[in-house]
Design a protein around this motif. Structure first.
Motif, short mmCIF file in Angstrom:
data_model
loop_
_atom_site.label_atom_id
_atom_site.label_comp_id
_atom_site.label_asym_id
_atom_site.label_seq_id
_atom_site.Cartn_x
_atom_site.Cartn_y
_atom_site.Cartn_z
N TRP A 19 0.85 -1.18 0.00
CA TRP A 19 0.00 0.00 0.00
C TRP A 19 0.89 1.23 0.00
O TRP A 19 1.80 1.35 0.81
CB TRP A 19 -0.89 0.01 1.24
CG TRP A 19 -1.85 -1.11 1.29
CD1 TRP A 19 -1.64 -2.37 1.80
CD2 TRP A 19 -3.18 -1.11 0.81
NE1 TRP A 19 -2.76 -3.13 1.66
CE2 TRP A 19 -3.73 -2.38 1.05
CE3 TRP A 19 -3.98 -0.16 0.18
CZ2 TRP A 19 -5.02 -2.73 0.70
CZ3 TRP A 19 -5.27 -0.50 -0.16
CH2 TRP A 19 -5.78 -1.77 0.10
N ALA A 20 0.64 2.14 -0.91
CA ALA A 20 1.41 3.38 -0.97
C ALA A 20 0.49 4.54 -0.58
O ALA A 20 -0.68 4.56 -0.96
CB ALA A 20 1.97 3.60 -2.37
N PRO A 21 1.02 5.50 0.15
CA PRO A 21 0.18 6.63 0.54
C PRO A 21 -0.14 7.54 -0.64
O PRO A 21 0.68 7.72 -1.53
CB PRO A 21 1.04 7.37 1.57
CG PRO A 21 2.43 6.97 1.29
CD PRO A 21 2.38 5.60 0.68
N TYR A 22 -1.33 8.07 -0.63
CA TYR A 22 -1.73 9.05 -1.63
C TYR A 22 -2.65 10.04 -0.93
O TYR A 22 -3.65 9.65 -0.34
CB TYR A 22 -2.45 8.40 -2.81
CG TYR A 22 -2.83 9.41 -3.86
CD1 TYR A 22 -1.87 9.96 -4.70
CD2 TYR A 22 -4.15 9.85 -3.99
CE1 TYR A 22 -2.21 10.90 -5.65
CE2 TYR A 22 -4.50 10.79 -4.94
CZ TYR A 22 -3.53 11.31 -5.77
OH TYR A 22 -3.86 12.25 -6.71
N PHE A 23 -2.31 11.29 -1.01
CA PHE A 23 -3.07 12.34 -0.33
C PHE A 23 -4.13 12.85 -1.30
O PHE A 23 -3.82 13.54 -2.27
CB PHE A 23 -2.10 13.45 0.07
CG PHE A 23 -2.55 14.27 1.24
CD1 PHE A 23 -3.40 13.79 2.20
CD2 PHE A 23 -2.06 15.56 1.38
CE1 PHE A 23 -3.78 14.56 3.28
CE2 PHE A 23 -2.43 16.35 2.45
CZ PHE A 23 -3.29 15.84 3.40
N LEU A 24 -5.38 12.51 -1.05
CA LEU A 24 -6.45 12.85 -1.97
C LEU A 24 -6.61 14.35 -2.17
O LEU A 24 -6.73 14.82 -3.29
CB LEU A 24 -7.78 12.28 -1.47
CG LEU A 24 -7.97 10.79 -1.67
CD1 LEU A 24 -9.25 10.33 -0.99
CD2 LEU A 24 -7.97 10.43 -3.13
N ASP A 25 -6.62 15.09 -1.11
CA ASP A 25 -6.87 16.53 -1.22
C ASP A 25 -5.90 17.30 -0.33
O ASP A 25 -6.17 17.54 0.85
CB ASP A 25 -8.31 16.85 -0.83
CG ASP A 25 -8.67 18.32 -1.02
OD1 ASP A 25 -7.78 19.11 -1.41
OD2 ASP A 25 -9.82 18.67 -0.76
N GLN A 135 8.23 9.42 5.79
CA GLN A 135 7.98 8.23 4.96
C GLN A 135 6.70 8.42 4.14
O GLN A 135 6.65 8.08 2.96
CB GLN A 135 7.89 7.00 5.85
CG GLN A 135 7.85 5.70 5.11
CD GLN A 135 7.94 4.51 6.07
OE1 GLN A 135 8.42 4.63 7.19
NE2 GLN A 135 7.47 3.38 5.61
N VAL A 136 5.66 8.95 4.76
CA VAL A 136 4.40 9.21 4.05
C VAL A 136 4.61 10.30 2.99
O VAL A 136 4.18 10.15 1.85
CB VAL A 136 3.27 9.59 5.03
CG1 VAL A 136 2.06 10.16 4.30
CG2 VAL A 136 2.87 8.36 5.84
N ASP A 137 5.29 11.37 3.35
CA ASP A 137 5.54 12.43 2.38
C ASP A 137 6.35 11.91 1.18
O ASP A 137 6.05 12.25 0.03
CB ASP A 137 6.27 13.61 3.04
CG ASP A 137 5.37 14.38 3.99
OD1 ASP A 137 4.13 14.24 3.92
OD2 ASP A 137 5.93 15.13 4.82
N ASP A 138 7.34 11.07 1.45
CA ASP A 138 8.11 10.48 0.35
C ASP A 138 7.23 9.58 -0.52
O ASP A 138 7.35 9.58 -1.74
CB ASP A 138 9.30 9.67 0.90
CG ASP A 138 10.37 10.54 1.55
OD1 ASP A 138 10.35 11.78 1.36
OD2 ASP A 138 11.22 9.96 2.27
N GLY A 139 6.34 8.82 0.11
CA GLY A 139 5.42 7.96 -0.64
C GLY A 139 4.46 8.77 -1.49
O GLY A 139 4.15 8.39 -2.63
N ILE A 140 3.98 9.87 -0.96
CA ILE A 140 3.08 10.75 -1.72
C ILE A 140 3.82 11.33 -2.92
O ILE A 140 3.29 11.36 -4.04
CB ILE A 140 2.51 11.86 -0.80
CG1 ILE A 140 1.54 11.26 0.21
CG2 ILE A 140 1.83 12.94 -1.63
CD1 ILE A 140 1.15 12.20 1.34
N ASP A 141 5.07 11.75 -2.71
CA ASP A 141 5.88 12.26 -3.83
C ASP A 141 6.10 11.17 -4.88
O ASP A 141 6.00 11.43 -6.08
CB ASP A 141 7.23 12.78 -3.32
CG ASP A 141 7.12 14.09 -2.57
OD1 ASP A 141 6.07 14.77 -2.68
OD2 ASP A 141 8.07 14.42 -1.84
#
Length: 188
Positions: A19-25, A135-141
């Motif tokens: 699962w990779a993070p993705y920031f919807l909004d 880690q989440v910010d890197d995944g979002i990038d």
């Protein structure tokens, strides 16, 4: 395909799901923001609602709050390497889409995580200290660089993307394209 389809894919094929993070909004402030419901109770089911019902997933109507999901994404990273990861994803999905809970609130996230079998106090500490924030910010990038523009998006073999809630046969076709055979043949 959603949680149910991912679980089926893992049962039937030798695949690894990450699962990779993705920031919807990204415009949603950390405290969340009010929103107007998108549908009325008497509207016919949307395509996503109908597909979800077929898979045993329920999307409640009447959401009046949009959560900032960054902390929930951090909790997912915390859960990722535990046996409770799938249960956590299911519980968060239900909390947000079925129970209309605010998954941007630490108390809510910790409570949900504990019901999925995670260590609540350790998760609370990780969220309060930002242990998984980078880690989440890197995944979002990474997701943005990979061209992800919505969820769900499935990146397969680092080469192909399947975007949106798709029928399971789309993923079976991808497995054939990759030369992957089911773990057991039908009737075997």
């Amino acid at each position: 395909m959603g949680l149910v389809g991912v679980e089926r894919l893992q049962r039937e094929y030798d695949v690894e799901v990450r699962w990779a993070p993705y920031f919807l909004d990204p415009s949603t402030p950390p405290e969340g923001k009010p929103r107007k419901p998108q549908t009325r109770p008497d509207d016919p089911p949307t395509r996503i609602e109908a597909m979800g019902e077929e898979l045993g997933l329920h999307f409640s109507r009447g959401r009046t709050w949009t959560s900032n999901s960054h902390l929930a994404l951090e909790a997912a990273e915390f859960a990722a390497e535990t046996p409770a990861a799938e249960a956590f994803h299911r519980a968060m999905f239900k909390a947000y889409f079925d129970d209309l809970e605010d998954i941007g609130a630490i108390d809510t996230i910790v409570r949900i995580a504990e019901t999925a079998g995670l260590d609540g106090p350790a998760l609370r500490e990780a969220l309060e200290t930002g242990a998984f924030r980078q880690q989440v910010d890197d995944g979002i990038d990474w997701a943005r660089q990979a061209g992800v523009t919505g969820v769900p998006t499935f990146i397969i073999a680092d080469r192909w993307a399947v975007v949106g809630a798709q029928d399971y046969n789309v993923f079976e076709s991808m497995m054939k394209k990759l030369g992957k055979e089911p773990k057991t043949q039908p009737g075997a």
